[in-house]
Every structure is written in structure tokens, then in C-alpha cells.
Design an enzyme around this catalytic site. Sequence first.
Site, short mmCIF file in Angstrom:
data_model
loop_
_atom_site.label_atom_id
_atom_site.label_comp_id
_atom_site.label_asym_id
_atom_site.label_seq_id
_atom_site.Cartn_x
_atom_site.Cartn_y
_atom_site.Cartn_z
N ARG A 162 -3.88 -7.51 5.78
CA ARG A 162 -3.68 -6.09 5.43
C ARG A 162 -2.64 -5.44 6.34
O ARG A 162 -2.80 -4.30 6.79
CB ARG A 162 -5.00 -5.30 5.51
CG ARG A 162 -6.10 -5.82 4.62
CD ARG A 162 -5.78 -5.65 3.13
NE ARG A 162 -6.85 -6.23 2.34
CZ ARG A 162 -6.92 -7.52 2.01
NH1 ARG A 162 -5.93 -8.35 2.33
NH2 ARG A 162 -7.92 -7.98 1.32
N SER A 235 -11.47 -0.08 -0.16
CA SER A 235 -12.09 -0.35 1.15
C SER A 235 -11.49 0.59 2.18
O SER A 235 -10.28 0.66 2.32
CB SER A 235 -11.80 -1.78 1.59
OG SER A 235 -12.28 -2.67 0.63
N GLU A 331 -8.35 1.13 6.98
CA GLU A 331 -7.36 0.42 6.16
C GLU A 331 -6.31 1.33 5.53
O GLU A 331 -5.11 1.06 5.65
CB GLU A 331 -8.07 -0.40 5.06
CG GLU A 331 -7.13 -1.29 4.29
CD GLU A 331 -7.81 -2.09 3.21
OE1 GLU A 331 -8.66 -2.93 3.54
OE2 GLU A 331 -7.48 -1.88 2.03
C1 LIG Z 1 -10.60 1.22 -6.26
C2 LIG Z 1 -9.61 0.59 -5.32
C3 LIG Z 1 -9.63 -0.77 -5.11
C4 LIG Z 1 -8.72 -1.37 -4.23
N1 LIG Z 1 -8.79 -2.73 -4.06
C5 LIG Z 1 -7.93 -3.33 -3.20
C6 LIG Z 1 -8.00 -4.75 -2.99
O1 LIG Z 1 -8.81 -5.46 -3.59
N2 LIG Z 1 -7.13 -5.31 -2.11
C7 LIG Z 1 -6.21 -4.56 -1.45
O2 LIG Z 1 -5.46 -5.15 -0.65
N3 LIG Z 1 -6.11 -3.22 -1.64
C8 LIG Z 1 -6.94 -2.60 -2.49
N4 LIG Z 1 -6.86 -1.23 -2.68
C9 LIG Z 1 -5.86 -0.44 -1.93
C10 LIG Z 1 -4.56 -0.12 -2.73
O3 LIG Z 1 -4.79 -0.20 -4.10
C11 LIG Z 1 -3.41 -1.06 -2.36
O4 LIG Z 1 -3.17 -1.03 -0.99
C12 LIG Z 1 -2.12 -0.69 -3.11
O5 LIG Z 1 -1.20 -1.74 -2.96
C13 LIG Z 1 -1.47 0.60 -2.62
O6 LIG Z 1 -0.32 0.86 -3.43
P1 LIG Z 1 0.15 2.33 -3.76
O7 LIG Z 1 1.36 2.25 -4.60
O8 LIG Z 1 -0.98 3.12 -4.32
O9 LIG Z 1 0.51 2.85 -2.29
P2 LIG Z 1 0.34 4.34 -1.74
O10 LIG Z 1 -1.10 4.65 -1.56
O11 LIG Z 1 1.15 5.28 -2.53
O12 LIG Z 1 1.00 4.18 -0.29
C14 LIG Z 1 0.36 3.42 0.73
C15 LIG Z 1 1.35 3.24 1.88
O13 LIG Z 1 2.45 2.47 1.42
C16 LIG Z 1 3.67 3.21 1.54
N5 LIG Z 1 4.48 2.89 0.36
C17 LIG Z 1 4.11 2.95 -0.95
N6 LIG Z 1 5.12 2.54 -1.73
C18 LIG Z 1 6.14 2.23 -0.91
C19 LIG Z 1 7.46 1.74 -1.11
N7 LIG Z 1 7.94 1.52 -2.34
N8 LIG Z 1 8.24 1.52 -0.03
C20 LIG Z 1 7.79 1.75 1.22
N9 LIG Z 1 6.55 2.22 1.48
C21 LIG Z 1 5.74 2.44 0.42
C22 LIG Z 1 3.26 4.66 1.62
O14 LIG Z 1 4.23 5.44 2.30
C23 LIG Z 1 1.95 4.56 2.38
O15 LIG Z 1 2.22 4.43 3.75
C24 LIG Z 1 -7.76 -0.59 -3.56
C25 LIG Z 1 -7.72 0.79 -3.79
C26 LIG Z 1 -8.62 1.39 -4.66
C27 LIG Z 1 -8.55 2.87 -4.90
#
Ligand SMILES: Cc1cc2nc3c(=O)[nH]c(=O)nc-3n(C[C@H](O)[C@H](O)[C@H](O)COP(=O)(O)OP(=O)(O)OC[C@H]3O[C@@H](n4cnc5c(N)ncnc54)[C@H](O)[C@@H]3O)c2cc1C
Length: 335
Positions: A162, A235, A331
Site C-alpha cells: 500500500r 480499509s 491507509e
Molecule cells: C469500498 C472500498 C473498497 C476498497 N477496497 C480496496 C482494496 O481492496 N484494495 C485497495 O488497495 N484499495 C481499496 N480501496 C481504496 C481505493 O479504492 C483505492 O486506493 C483506489 O485506487 C483509489 O483511487 P482513487 O482514484 O479513488 O484515488 P483518490 O481517492 O482520488 O486519491 C487517493 C490519493 O491518490 C492521489 N491520486 C489520485 N489520482 C492520481 C493521479 N492520477 N496522479 C497522482 N496522484 C493521484 C490523490 O492525490 C490522493 O493522494 C477501497 C475503497 C473503498 C471505498
Amino acid sequence: MQYDVSLRDLNTFELEARAKRFARVESLEDLVSLYHGPEWSAGPRLVLGGGSNLLLTRDFDGLVVHMGLKGKSLIGEDAQSWLVRAAAGEDWDGFVRYTLDSGWAGLENLTRIPGTVGGAPIQNIGAYGVELVDRFHSLEAFDTTAGRLVTMDAAACGFGYRDSVFKREAGRFIVTSVCFRLPKIWRAVIDYGEVRQKLSQQGVSVPTARQVAEVVASIRAAKLPYPEEIGNAGSFFKNPVISGPQHAALISHNPMMVSYLQRDGRYKVAAAWLIEQCGWKGRSVGRAGVHQHQPLVLVNQGGATGEDVLTLARAIMGSVRARFGIELEVEPVIV
Ligand SMILES: Cc1cc2nc3c(=O)[nH]c(=O)nc-3n(C[C@H](O)[C@H](O)[C@H](O)COP(=O)(O)OP(=O)(O)OC[C@H]3O[C@@H](n4cnc5c(N)ncnc54)[C@H](O)[C@@H]3O)c2cc1C
């Protein structure tokens, strides 16, 4: 450019916070002109994907860059693999489905994870025995320090559990696309959690990638509250990794402790078990709560603030520290 924009519908915790300035980027040209424009250096910046790994604790007094870059395609193949690329603003789960529909296996264990393709490398997403790094080829990012696009391989991304260089050097790189190497000779990864057991219950011993995806999706649906039901960011804590001697001392007093031996001799302990043992399952502080069935997930019961969630998280971390001597790590990215 928009001003004073609500981010409530753009984060899965559904926390109210406003962005002073907000720009949606739909092409590389948009990004480059934003970078050279006056708003870029007028305060802090936050790149926003699907908002599924964020905790917004207050209004953002700067520029939110919302990733809307789209496109996905096969860009090459060799005897061993398919090379498939997707732009940062693509929905992650939609991309997984696209690969499976095209007959390219490899991402099935990562099905139903919310967020964007560009957000996936930031914490090297993982689930059910597979991490993004296992299928990763390279990515393109805009290096805001150098002011140009760069291509980065796995070593340059510094992936860990992570974790990645994008978390450690927060704000420097904006991921614009990610390329995956998907194996032509594919082997199902089903030895994690209940995947194999569920498949056997269906009479399947040699599953297809789609069958693995379906089983993972059904396990996730039973275990995890989806943001459509109740605001959350998945998480909230990482599973802590502890030394062999610390593990031996703890397990002698807690024989039921859930832990997994790592390759380096350390142990990964199930944070959910630690939190449940401290009596937090189903409890709440203000409008922030610990999910009734999945203690690793903190939820917004409606009207919670980011501060409520942080207060609850700190209380949980204090209990786990006092009882087990283990430091939990958050996380999601706290903004
Ligand atoms: C119900 C649920 C289940 C989940 N299950 C998992 C799982 O099984 N495994 C897991 O690893 N995660 C899980 N997650 C966490 C999450 O879904 C992941 O980490 C996902 O990849 C985040 O992507 P996002 O586009 O929503 O990022 P955001 O929440 O929009 O951003 C997260 C971080 O990444 C940065 N960021 C986003 N996009 C970019 C980009 N293009 N360039 C640079 N920085 C960027 C943001 O600035 C921020 O710091 C879960 C979340 C939820 C709500």
C-alpha cells in the site's frame, strides 16, 4: 476553472469540504496549460481521482485537479503477454471488466475496487493475493518538478505494501496513464481468503479468470460496505507488520491472533482482529463509526466531519497501542 466547489459528491466518505479552485483535466493539453497558468502556483494542489482513498478534514484552500483523462487500448503483445494501457481518469473496475471481456486475464482479483486507473498505483492497490505491481508494466506521469512527462517502470515507482514513490513524494507526479503486462499463460491466484473454498462449493477446481472475478466480487459484496450504501474509504488501517520476536510474545498471550508469516520472517497481523479485540466493532464517536461487520472500515453515519473520523481513528489506534503495543497506520490519504 471553477471556484468554491463542493467536494461532497467527489469523495466516497461523503465528507463536506469545499475546494477554493477546481479544474477538471480531460487531456494532456489541459494539464500542461493548467501547469503554465496563473492558478497553478497560487497555493497547495490536490490531484483527485475517484476520491475513494481520501479523508478530507477541512476545506481545501488551493487547486483541486480532477482527473478526467479517458481511453484504453491494447498497445502491444509478445509471446508471453498483452500490453494494455488506460488513461488515469478511467474507472478502475470498468477497466478490469474491459480486460476480462477482451480475454486478457490477470486483473480479476482486483475486481470491484473503487477509484480510477490513475489512483491505483498511488498505494499499489491489492486484494485477494494480487497487487497492482504483479501486473504492472510502466506508467506515464507529469513530473511537476521538471515540468514534463516521464515514463516510469516498477523500480522508479518504488512500490511497497500500500505504498509507492507517489505517496512518499506526494504532489510531485501526476499519473496520466498506466500500462499493464497481462500474461498469456495465466494461472489463477485463488489461495487467499475464501476464494478457493467458494469456487469448490460451485464445483469449480480450474476456474476461468471471469469465474475468479465473480467469486471475488461476491466475497467483497458480502464483506465490505459499498460507498453507495454508506460513506467510507474501504480499509482505514493497513495491516501492521511486526517482528518475529514481537509476534512470538503476542501469540503466547493471544493464541487466536490472526497473522500471516511474510517472506522476510516478519508477520502481517490482521488489523481487523486487533480492532475487534479492543471492542471497537460497531461503536461510534459522533457521526463516525466502525462498521458492524468489518471493523477495518470506518463509516460516515451521515453528517460526520473528517475531524470526527480522525478522532475515532486516533481512539482506535490508542486502544490497539495500549493493549498490543502495535502502532496502526492509516491507509487513506489525509488532506
Ligand atoms: C469500498 C472500498 C473498497 C476498497 N477496497 C480496496 C482494496 O481492496 N484494495 C485497495 O488497495 N484499495 C481499496 N480501496 C481504496 C481505493 O479504492 C483505492 O486506493 C483506489 O485506487 C483509489 O483511487 P482513487 O482514484 O479513488 O484515488 P483518490 O481517492 O482520488 O486519491 C487517493 C490519493 O491518490 C492521489 N491520486 C489520485 N489520482 C492520481 C493521479 N492520477 N496522479 C497522482 N496522484 C493521484 C490523490 O492525490 C490522493 O493522494 C477501497 C475503497 C473503498 C471505498
